[in-house]
Design a protein around this motif. Structure first.
Motif, short mmCIF file in Angstrom:
data_model
loop_
_atom_site.label_atom_id
_atom_site.label_comp_id
_atom_site.label_asym_id
_atom_site.label_seq_id
_atom_site.Cartn_x
_atom_site.Cartn_y
_atom_site.Cartn_z
N MET A 1 0.86 -1.18 0.00
CA MET A 1 0.00 0.00 0.00
C MET A 1 0.90 1.23 0.00
O MET A 1 1.51 1.58 1.02
N VAL A 2 1.01 1.85 -1.17
CA VAL A 2 1.93 2.98 -1.32
C VAL A 2 1.14 4.28 -1.13
O VAL A 2 0.19 4.54 -1.88
N ALA A 3 1.54 5.06 -0.14
CA ALA A 3 0.80 6.29 0.18
C ALA A 3 1.71 7.50 0.02
O ALA A 3 2.88 7.47 0.41
N ALA A 4 1.16 8.54 -0.58
CA ALA A 4 1.93 9.78 -0.76
C ALA A 4 0.98 10.97 -0.81
O ALA A 4 -0.20 10.83 -1.12
N TYR A 5 1.53 12.13 -0.48
CA TYR A 5 0.76 13.38 -0.51
C TYR A 5 0.87 14.05 -1.87
O TYR A 5 1.92 13.96 -2.54
N TYR B 1 -10.82 5.19 6.12
CA TYR B 1 -9.56 4.93 6.80
C TYR B 1 -8.94 6.24 7.30
O TYR B 1 -9.37 7.33 6.91
N HIS B 2 -7.93 6.09 8.14
CA HIS B 2 -7.34 7.26 8.80
C HIS B 2 -5.86 7.39 8.45
O HIS B 2 -5.14 6.39 8.41
N ALA B 3 -5.43 8.63 8.24
CA ALA B 3 -4.02 8.88 7.92
C ALA B 3 -3.45 9.89 8.90
O ALA B 3 -4.13 10.83 9.30
N VAL B 4 -2.19 9.68 9.27
CA VAL B 4 -1.45 10.67 10.06
C VAL B 4 -0.15 10.95 9.32
O VAL B 4 0.34 10.10 8.57
N LYS B 5 0.39 12.14 9.55
CA LYS B 5 1.66 12.46 8.88
C LYS B 5 2.81 11.74 9.58
O LYS B 5 2.89 11.74 10.82
N SER B 6 3.67 11.15 8.81
CA SER B 6 4.86 10.50 9.38
C SER B 6 5.72 11.54 10.07
O SER B 6 5.84 12.68 9.61
N ASP B 7 6.33 11.13 11.18
CA ASP B 7 7.27 12.04 11.85
C ASP B 7 8.68 11.90 11.28
O ASP B 7 9.60 12.57 11.72
N LYS B 8 8.83 11.02 10.28
CA LYS B 8 10.16 10.79 9.69
C LYS B 8 10.28 11.31 8.27
O LYS B 8 11.37 11.71 7.85
N ASN C 1 7.98 13.09 4.62
CA ASN C 1 6.84 13.91 4.20
C ASN C 1 5.81 13.04 3.47
O ASN C 1 5.60 13.16 2.27
N ALA C 2 5.17 12.14 4.23
CA ALA C 2 4.21 11.22 3.63
C ALA C 2 3.24 10.73 4.70
O ALA C 2 3.56 10.73 5.89
N PRO C 3 2.05 10.31 4.25
CA PRO C 3 1.05 9.86 5.22
C PRO C 3 1.24 8.39 5.62
O PRO C 3 1.69 7.57 4.82
N ILE C 4 0.88 8.11 6.86
CA ILE C 4 0.83 6.72 7.34
C ILE C 4 -0.64 6.35 7.49
O ILE C 4 -1.41 7.08 8.13
N ILE C 5 -1.02 5.25 6.89
CA ILE C 5 -2.41 4.79 6.99
C ILE C 5 -2.51 3.94 8.25
O ILE C 5 -1.83 2.92 8.38
N GLU C 6 -3.34 4.39 9.18
CA GLU C 6 -3.33 3.78 10.51
C GLU C 6 -3.80 2.33 10.51
O GLU C 6 -3.37 1.54 11.34
N GLU C 7 -4.69 1.97 9.61
CA GLU C 7 -5.29 0.64 9.64
C GLU C 7 -4.31 -0.48 9.29
O GLU C 7 -4.49 -1.61 9.72
N PHE C 8 -3.29 -0.20 8.50
CA PHE C 8 -2.34 -1.26 8.12
C PHE C 8 -1.24 -1.37 9.19
O PHE C 8 -0.62 -0.37 9.56
N PRO C 9 -0.98 -2.60 9.68
CA PRO C 9 -0.15 -2.74 10.89
C PRO C 9 1.35 -2.51 10.74
O PRO C 9 2.02 -2.21 11.72
N VAL C 10 1.89 -2.65 9.54
CA VAL C 10 3.33 -2.45 9.34
C VAL C 10 3.56 -1.47 8.20
O VAL C 10 2.95 -1.62 7.13
N MET D 1 6.60 1.06 6.11
CA MET D 1 7.95 1.59 5.88
C MET D 1 7.84 3.06 5.50
O MET D 1 7.05 3.41 4.62
N GLU D 2 8.63 3.90 6.15
CA GLU D 2 8.63 5.34 5.87
C GLU D 2 9.85 5.60 4.98
O GLU D 2 11.00 5.37 5.38
#
Ligand SMILES: Cc1cc2nc3c(=O)[nH]c(=O)nc-3n(C[C@H](O)[C@H](O)[C@H](O)COP(=O)(O)O)c2cc1C
Length: 190
Positions: free
Chosen positions: A18-22, A97-104, A106-115, A117-118
Motif C-alpha cells: 500500500m503505497v501512500a503519498a501526498y 480509513y485514517h491517515a497521520v503524517k509520518s514524523d520521519k 513527508n508522507a502519510p501513514i495509513i493507521e489501519e495497516f499494521p506495518v 515503511m517510511e
C-alpha cells in the motif's frame, strides 16, 4: 511432465504493498502495488506506471510510505488497486480509513495497516527496459499486536496478503514451514 506456459510473470508470491503519498496540498492518496521489492537492506524499488496519481505525488513530495496489506483489510487494499486518485477525488476518504503524517518523512501513514515503511525518494530509475522508483527506508513502524516476544514482526500475527498473477488471487500468510539459512544445512554437510 512440464507444460509450456508461454510468457508469464511467474514469480509467486508477490507482495501487496500500500503505497501512500501526498499531493502538493498534502491530500492523501494510496495505491496497491504488487510489483515492488526490497533492494539492499535499506532500499525499496517500486514499479509504478508513469502518470498514476501515486507516481505524480511521489515526484512532487519526494517521499512515500509503503504498508503491508493484511487479511483484515483486503477489500480496501483491492479498492486502492482499482480506483485512481486521478479520477476519483475522494479515493482515500471514501474508505473511512485514517491517515497521520509520518514524523520521519513527508508522507502519510495509513493507521489501519499494521506495518509501514517510511521512505524518502532516492531516484526515478529510467532505463530502456525498466522504470522504477527507488526509496530509502528511513524507519519502519509496526503495531505492537503483530510483534512476537522477541520484539520482531511476527508473520503469523501479521497475516500479510500475498498476490498471485496466475489466478489474480489474494492469499494470507502465516504458517512457518522452515527457518531460512537453516533448512538446507544438512546438504551443506555432504
Ligand atoms: C493486486 C494489484 C497490484 C497492482 N500492482 C501495481 C503495480 O505494482 N504497479 C502499478 O503501476 N499498478 C499496480 N496496480 C494498479 C494500480 O493500483 C492502479 O492503477 C491504481 O488505480 C493506481 O492508483 P493511483 O492512480 O491513485 O495512484 C495493481 C493493482 C492491483 C489490484
Amino acid at each position: 511432465m512440464k507444460k509450456n506456459m508461454g510468457v508469464v510473470p511467474a514469480v509467486y508470491p508477490m507482495p501487496v504493498l500500500m503505497v501512500a503519498a501526498y499531493d502538493a496540498n498534502e491530500k492523501v492518496n494510496v495505491m496497491n502495488a504488487a510489483w515492488g521489492q526490497i533492494c539492499d537492506m535499506d532500499k525499496i524499488i517500486l514499479f509504478i506506471g508513469k502518470g498514476k496519481k501515486t507516481w505524480l505525488n511521489i515526484q512532487e513530495s519526494k517521499a512515500f510510505t509503503v504498508a503491508l496489506a493484511d487479511e483484515a483489510h483486503t477489500d480496501v487494499a483491492d479498492f486502492f488497486g482499482i480506483a485512481s486518485g486521478n479520477k476519483i477525488n475522494d479515493k482515500f476518504e471514501r474508505t473511512g480509513y485514517h491517515a497521520v503524517k509520518s514524523d520521519k518523512v513527508n508522507a502519510p501513514i495509513i493507521e489501519e495497516f499494521p506495518v509501514v515503511m517510511e521512505c524518502e525518494l532516492l531516484e526515478f530509475l529510467e532505463t530502456e527496459h525498466v522504470s522504477g522508483i527507488v526509496g530509502k527506508i528511513i524507519n519502519v513502524k509496526a503495531e505492537e499486536a503483530v510483534l512476537s516476544e522477541n520484539g520482531k514482526i511476527d508473520p503469523k500475527k501479521l497475516r500479510a496478503l500475498m498476490f498471485d498473477q496466475f489466478q489474480n488471487g489474494y492469499y494470507s500468510t502465516g504458517e512457518k514451514v522452515a527457518t531460512a539459512w537453516n533448512a538446507g544445512i544438512e546438504l551443506m554437510k555432504k
